[in-house]
Write a protein that holds these residues in place. Sequence first.
Motif, short mmCIF file in Angstrom:
data_model
loop_
_atom_site.label_atom_id
_atom_site.label_comp_id
_atom_site.label_asym_id
_atom_site.label_seq_id
_atom_site.Cartn_x
_atom_site.Cartn_y
_atom_site.Cartn_z
N THR A 40 9.98 9.19 5.50
CA THR A 40 11.08 8.91 6.42
C THR A 40 10.64 8.00 7.57
O THR A 40 11.34 7.05 7.92
N THR A 41 9.48 8.28 8.13
CA THR A 41 8.96 7.46 9.23
C THR A 41 8.72 6.03 8.77
O THR A 41 9.03 5.08 9.49
N ASN A 81 16.50 19.93 2.27
CA ASN A 81 17.18 20.54 3.42
C ASN A 81 17.66 19.50 4.43
O ASN A 81 18.13 19.85 5.50
N GLY A 82 17.50 18.22 4.07
CA GLY A 82 17.93 17.16 4.97
C GLY A 82 16.96 16.86 6.09
O GLY A 82 17.31 16.22 7.08
N LEU A 83 15.73 17.36 5.95
CA LEU A 83 14.72 17.15 6.99
C LEU A 83 13.83 15.95 6.64
O LEU A 83 13.64 15.63 5.46
N ASP A 113 3.68 -2.02 3.77
CA ASP A 113 4.10 -0.62 3.89
C ASP A 113 5.23 -0.22 2.94
O ASP A 113 5.84 0.83 3.11
N TYR A 114 5.48 -1.07 1.94
CA TYR A 114 6.55 -0.79 0.97
C TYR A 114 6.27 0.51 0.22
O TYR A 114 5.14 0.78 -0.19
N TYR A 126 16.62 7.46 3.43
CA TYR A 126 15.56 7.83 4.38
C TYR A 126 14.59 8.86 3.80
O TYR A 126 13.76 9.40 4.52
N PHE A 127 14.69 9.14 2.51
CA PHE A 127 13.75 10.04 1.83
C PHE A 127 13.67 11.41 2.51
O PHE A 127 12.59 11.92 2.78
#
Length: 81
Positions: free
Chosen positions: A60-61, A53-55, A25-26, A48-49
Motif C-alpha cells: 500500500t505504501t 479487512n481493508g487495512l 519500485d514497480y 492500493y493492495f
Amino acid sequence: MSEKKSISEFDLLMIANQIIQDHDDYIEGMRAESVEEKEGVLVFKGNYFLDDNGLPTTETTAVFNMFKYLAHHLSKEFTLK
C-alpha cells in the motif's frame, strides 16, 4: 513558465502506467486506473493492495508513493481536457 499540455484522461493514464512499469519500485499489478484534477494537481487512483479487512499492506505504501510521484511530476506538464 510554459503552458501545460491539455491531455485526455485515457492518454494520461497510458503515460502514467508506462512510467509505473518502468519505475524501480514497480510491483506486479500496480496500475493507475483513473485520474482527476483538483486545483491543478492530478490525482491518480487504483488498487492500493489492501488486505481482506481493508487495512494497508506493505504494498500500500509503495502504491501511495508511486501515485504521489506521478502527481508531482505529471501535474507540472499536463492538465486534463
